[in-house]
Write an enzyme that holds these catalytic residues in place. Structure first.
Site, PDB file in Angstrom:
ATOM      1  N   ASP A 132       3.914   9.362  -1.429  1.00  0.00           N
ATOM      2  CA  ASP A 132       2.744   8.615  -0.992  1.00  0.00           C
ATOM      3  C   ASP A 132       2.490   7.479  -1.965  1.00  0.00           C
ATOM      4  O   ASP A 132       2.658   7.647  -3.184  1.00  0.00           O
ATOM      5  CB  ASP A 132       1.516   9.517  -0.925  1.00  0.00           C
ATOM      6  N   HIS A 166       0.818  -1.218   0.000  1.00  0.00           N
ATOM      7  CA  HIS A 166       0.000   0.000   0.000  1.00  0.00           C
ATOM      8  C   HIS A 166       0.850   1.266   0.000  1.00  0.00           C
ATOM      9  O   HIS A 166       0.340   2.339  -0.342  1.00  0.00           O
ATOM     10  CB  HIS A 166      -0.935  -0.004   1.206  1.00  0.00           C
TER      11      HIS A 166
END
Length: 514
Positions: free
Chosen positions: A362, A154
């Protein structure tokens, strides 16, 4: 239909009234196929051999384990949060390479494997989530697990130069190769993975994203995670969201809201964001008194010094900009150090003229997609998005910025605040169509379909990878041993399918070597 087994560091609480999109998607897949969700239940204990707790959630069995306090400290607080998180987010300066952290990380991955294995069925499909469990497939394979095992990361996959700084990078990557399928968030992540395999592991790639290294083969592809766009949009019509919208309208009147929603994490670029907003007010004075930055900085990992330092720095910057530019009836920055409900966040996004999503790095950043979903299609706000978020690859109609460049970010905020309605609608329509088509259910189905296409381990010649120093007892068996390969990877033991003496001996060698 095969049963789905989801493994994650933490297990979603079925009693949660407002679960996140990922929990919704995984629950849907688990309930449809029948399944098992395994992970840590959040309990820390002093007793050895922590117990396993089982409960039923519709068609899903929820299995949770405890962690010993020493393992929690070294595995979770240590290797996960002081090594993998900073390194994978390109913050080598914050990493602490304590060998004891990695030992704890291995122990917890081994504990997960040992407790999960008896719960598995022959035709299960196993889906492992995130950086906490990079070793899990290797540990399961060492115990004889032959089911398909997929892994999804993730967070970002780091460039070779950053990953190579981790002293255990070779064993981490070798363990990752034990998965049948590795899913990453972005094309850049895949490029970083491929660069490591080819340059550092002396590996090779073949058609359809198959990679071979350390005597193993895995398939690695991009599966950008989405949100449940329709469900999040529907939250804007709930009473909590409408209450937030009414509050924002009453308190800020005709002022335009610039909204940031983040955990208070050093990867999110929060100090840089305040510098950019200060630059906006200095060079574009027309936005003074007419624009307000509402910044949610949810608390996270506050026991770690790096996070405590960040909070102090960020709150000082917020106080300084309010002191320098604020007036009796207007403050430039409204900072909230709290966790809001998803409905409240939806209402806040709906009230915003600009969504400011500017992380320094991110994996995806789902706030960017939630901001789009929450907008009024007839009068949408504008998304200002960091180029270093995985979401930037999908959301090209946003205003993409370099968060390290305060001038650039300030200029984009100015552009967003002055953008004509027709352009705002056009950009929003394209962004909304994409996040609706490529939502979390699309992501889940794509990954599971790709995993289903992988050749199961039962049909391959399985190999168990064991460090040479852990094979001291193997001399008592008739098993062949090999020398380390020239790239420094571990020697292998071949395991014969079935339950004959050779397999028992190999399993014994692995156990004793531990």
């Amino acid at each position: 239909m095969s049963r789905l087994v989801v493994v994650s560091n933490r297990v979603a609480d079925p009693r949660d009234a407002a679960p996140g999109g990922l929990a919704i998607a995984l629950e849907e897949a688990l309930q449809r196929q029948g399944g098992l969700w395994f992970g840590w239940g959040g309990q820390v204990t002093e007793q050895p051999n922590p117990p396993l707790s089982l409960r039923q959630w519709g068609a899903v069995t929820v299995a949770t384990t405890h962690l010993q306090a020493c393992d929690h400290d070294s595995y979770y607080s240590g290797f996960c949060n002081k090594v993998l998180w900073p390194v994978f987010h390109n913050r080598l300066d914050l990493a602490e390479f304590d060998p004891a952290f990695y030992e704890g990380y291995q122990r917890v991955n081994r504990q997960f494997a040992q407790q999960l294995l008896p719960l598995l069925q022959d035709d299960d499909v196993i889906w492992v989530h995130d950086y906490h469990l990079l070793h899990l497939a290797a540990e399961l394979r060492a115990l004889g697990c032959r089911q398909r095992i997929g892994f999804f990361l993730h967070i970002p996959f780091p460039p070779l130069v950053a990953l190579s700084a981790v002293p255990q990078h070779q064993t981490l990557m070798q363990a990752l190769m034990a998965f049948d399928l590795v899913g990453l968030q972005s094309r850049q992540d895949l490029a970083h993975f491929e660069s490591y395999v080819l340059a550092q592991a002396d590996g090779r790639s073949s058609h359809r994203h198959h990679y071979r290294a350390h005597g193993q083969q895995t398939r690695c592809e991009v599966f950008p995670i989405g949100i449940d766009a329709q469900a999040f949009a529907a939250l804007t019509d709930t009473p909590p969201a409408q209450q937030v919208q009414a509050m924002m309208a009453q308190e800020h009147g005709q002022r335009r809201l610039v909204v940031g929603i983040d955990r208070l994490d050093y990867s999110k670029g929060l100090p840089e964001r305040i510098h950019a907003f200060r630059d906006l007010l200095e060079r574009h004075p027309e936005h003074r008194r007419s624009a307000t930055l509402v910044q949610i900085g949810s608390p996270t990992r506050e026991h770690l010094q790096a996070y405590a330092d960040l909070r102090h720095q960020f709150e000082s910057l917020c106080g300084a900009i309010n002191g320098d530019f604020g007036e009796l009836d207007w403050m430039p920055v409204r900072y909230i150090h709290q966790v809001l409900t998803r409905a409240q966040l939806a209402g806040l996004c709906r009230s915003a003229a600009v969504g400011l999503v500017t992380p320094l790095r991110d994996g995806m950043n789902l706030v960017a997609k939630e901001f789009i979903a929450a907008q009024d299609p007839a009068d949408p706000g504008v998304l200002v998005l960091s180029r270093f978020a995985g979401a930037a690859e999908q959301l090209q109609e946003a205003l993409l910025v370099n968060p390290y460049d305060a001038h650039c970010t300030a200029n984009s905020m100015d552009q967003a605040l002055q953008m004509p309605l027709a352009e705002r609608i056009d950009r929003h329509q394209k962004l909304l169509a994409r996040i609706q088509a490529e939502d979390v259910h699309w992501w889940c189905q794509r990954f599971l379909h790709a995993l289903d296409q992988c050749q199961p381990a039962l049909q391959r010649k399985p190999r168990i990878t064991v460090p040479a120093h852990r094979l001291v007892a193997a001399a008592d068996t008739d098993l062949p041993m090999t020398r380390p390969t020239r790239d420094g990877s571990f020697p292998y033991l071949r395991v014969v399918a079935g339950s004959g003496p050779a397999q028992q001996a190999s399993a014994a060698a692995v156990r004793i070597g531990r």
